[in-house]
Design a protein around this motif. Structure first.
Motif, mmCIF file in Angstrom:
data_model
loop_
_atom_site.group_PDB
_atom_site.id
_atom_site.type_symbol
_atom_site.label_atom_id
_atom_site.label_comp_id
_atom_site.label_asym_id
_atom_site.label_seq_id
_atom_site.Cartn_x
_atom_site.Cartn_y
_atom_site.Cartn_z
ATOM 1 N N TYR A 100 0.829 -1.202 0.000
ATOM 2 C CA TYR A 100 0.000 0.000 0.000
ATOM 3 C C TYR A 100 0.866 1.256 0.000
ATOM 4 O O TYR A 100 0.585 2.218 -0.718
ATOM 5 N N SER A 103 2.423 1.794 -3.390
ATOM 6 C CA SER A 103 1.405 2.228 -4.350
ATOM 7 C C SER A 103 1.075 3.703 -4.184
ATOM 8 O O SER A 103 0.669 4.364 -5.139
ATOM 9 N N GLN A 167 2.679 -8.229 -6.919
ATOM 10 C CA GLN A 167 1.579 -8.410 -7.865
ATOM 11 C C GLN A 167 0.742 -9.628 -7.507
ATOM 12 O O GLN A 167 1.257 -10.665 -7.099
ATOM 13 N N ASP A 168 -0.573 -9.499 -7.626
ATOM 14 C CA ASP A 168 -1.539 -10.577 -7.392
ATOM 15 C C ASP A 168 -1.628 -10.999 -5.930
ATOM 16 O O ASP A 168 -2.210 -12.034 -5.630
ATOM 17 N N HIS A 170 -3.531 -10.066 -2.806
ATOM 18 C CA HIS A 170 -4.687 -9.248 -2.423
ATOM 19 C C HIS A 170 -5.283 -9.816 -1.133
ATOM 20 O O HIS A 170 -6.277 -10.544 -1.163
ATOM 21 N N ARG A 172 -7.022 -9.178 2.492
ATOM 22 C CA ARG A 172 -7.826 -8.165 3.166
ATOM 23 C C ARG A 172 -7.303 -7.944 4.581
ATOM 24 O O ARG A 172 -7.098 -8.892 5.330
ATOM 25 N N GLN A 182 -9.331 -0.119 1.146
ATOM 26 C CA GLN A 182 -9.243 -1.433 0.521
ATOM 27 C C GLN A 182 -10.650 -1.945 0.265
ATOM 28 O O GLN A 182 -11.540 -1.816 1.114
ATOM 29 N N ASN A 183 -10.861 -2.522 -0.918
ATOM 30 C CA ASN A 183 -12.159 -3.099 -1.262
ATOM 31 C C ASN A 183 -12.299 -4.490 -0.666
ATOM 32 O O ASN A 183 -11.347 -5.083 -0.172
ATOM 33 N N ASN A 185 -12.555 -7.183 -2.168
ATOM 34 C CA ASN A 185 -11.780 -8.184 -2.904
ATOM 35 C C ASN A 185 -10.280 -8.084 -2.624
ATOM 36 O O ASN A 185 -9.477 -8.782 -3.249
ATOM 37 N N ARG A 187 -8.291 -5.442 -3.091
ATOM 38 C CA ARG A 187 -7.567 -4.451 -3.901
ATOM 39 C C ARG A 187 -7.667 -3.076 -3.256
ATOM 40 O O ARG A 187 -8.690 -2.718 -2.695
ATOM 41 N N GLN A 266 -9.916 -16.553 -4.280
ATOM 42 C CA GLN A 266 -8.978 -15.452 -4.101
ATOM 43 C C GLN A 266 -7.760 -15.922 -3.344
ATOM 44 O O GLN A 266 -6.635 -15.555 -3.654
#
Length: 380
Positions: A100, A103, A167-168, A170, A172, A182-183, A185, A187, A266
């Motif tokens: 995070y 990003s 990458q990939d 995800h 929670r 954060q959603n 899913n 992301r 997931q």
């Protein structure tokens, strides 16, 4: 790919690990002397001079599995013990927090500021221990020497390499979910407006210059979002007069640190990504792990009744649910089916097509055959 991001990855993940362990030690009311010993032992091992010198050599980044193994050993470089589920959760929190922060870096060079913020916090943990503090300060100087003069393009390559590592993944995290960053899913919700990079201008203007370089007019255009200038270098969010900096301890306030998984599919994606890049492991990883194990030898010899367990979960039921949500280790052992195309009977239609593709023999040259597969083999 850059050959410089490994020290940045290791230091920042280590900083996040220390944040979490400090919070859990306080939450479980571990005596102060034991907590201090845990933090000192881990930081002393993490910033060992010989280990750092090997880490700062230009090299490829470790695989996800290799990096996880490094921190598994590092977390147990003291009298503290973590079971498998707690270690899994600890590493999940570490990786998602750093992902995070990377990003949110408005400029690629902000990654250096994130690293320096982590180093400042780590140094505060060992303020009472002069030898260990000197170790941290030595690494501080190594970071400045290695990354202080890099160009923006080199930092961009480092940032890209780090994002490829995450990458990939995800997972929670309750803190991110409650803060709505954060959603469901897993992301992140990245802002499309807000502060621009420190020192950059707010978009929305077009300047026109003449042949002599003199500005003759300026026009405005709607940029679609509201932007503002950054108040400080390395900040990513402002709340009132408080500036939040990347790399600071988000666990300083007592909040739950749960990690949850939205669905098994997931989790399958996350676990498979964790096994990615292990087919061709970096040969330096084994050497680094052996060195780390050697450095921890003195600590291992002192294991005894003083050992204690730190749990990353608030209840045993929560730990059982977390363990049940993770896929079995052999879930990703795929069977490989080999197909020998030479033994497949060709149909009459296929033989006719191959006959049409035959190449006549030229004078003075040997025959290459009429079979299309042989022609492709010879071409390769």
């Amino acid at each position: 790919m850059s050959f410089r991001p490994l020290p940045i990855l290791f230091i920042n993940l280590g900083g996040e690990m220390l944040y979490i362990l400090d919070q859990r030690l306080r939450a479980q009311n571990i005596p102060g002397d034991k907590s201090k010993k845990v933090m000192n032992d881990i930081i002393s091992t993490m910033f060992n001079q010989r280990f750092m010198e090997n880490l700062f050599r230009p090299q490829e980044i470790y695989s996800k599995k290799g990096m996880r193994t490094v921190f598994d050993r590092l977390a147990h470089a003291s009298i503290m013990r973590l079971n498998t589920a707690s270690m899994d959760k600890l590493y999940d929190l570490m990786t998602m927090a750093l992902k995070y922060q990377i990003s949110l870096c408005l400029r690629p060079s902000d990654i250096l500021l994130v690293t320096l913020n982590h180093l400042d916090a780590i140094r505060a943990f060992v303020e009472d221990s002069v030898p260990i503090r000197n170790q941290v300060e030595a690494v501080f100087r190594m970071v400045i020497k290695t990354y202080g003069s890099l160009s923006m393009g080199e930092f961009q390559l480092i940032r890209q390499t780090l994002l490829e590592f995450f990458q990939d993944i995800h997972i929670r995290v309750s803190i991110f979910l409650k803060d709505k960053v954060q959603n469901s899913n897993g992301r992140f919700v990245l802002p499309v407006a807000g502060a621009v990079p420190y020192g950059a201008e707010i978009p929305g203007s077009i300047r026109y210059y003449d042949d002599c370089g003199k500005m003759i007019k300026t026009t405005e255009f709607p940029c679609g979002s509201k932007y503002q200038a950054s108040l400080r270098e390395g900040s990513f969010e402002t709340k009132g007069d408080r500036v939040i900096k990347l790399g600071t301890n988000m666990y300083s306030a007592v909040r739950p640190t749960d990690t949850t998984v939205s669905n098994p599919a997931q989790k399958s994606t996350m676990a498979s990504s964790a096994e990615e890049a292990t087919a061709n492991p970096n040969p330096m990883v084994k050497a680094e792990l052996n060195l780390l194990a050697h450095l921890m030898g003195a600590v291992d010899n002192k294991k005894g009744k003083s050992d204690f367990r730190v749990n990353m979960f608030n209840t045993d039921e929560e730990e059982e649910q977390f363990g049940a949500s993770r896929p079995p280790p052999d879930m990703y052992d795929f069977k490989v089916i080999n197909i020998d195309a030479s033994k497949i009977q060709k149909s009459d239609e296929l033989n006719r097509i191959m006959g049409d593709l035959s190449i006549p023999e030229s004078s003075g040259s040997s025959s290459k055959g009429d079979d299309l597969l042989e022609l492709m083999d010879s071409a390769s």
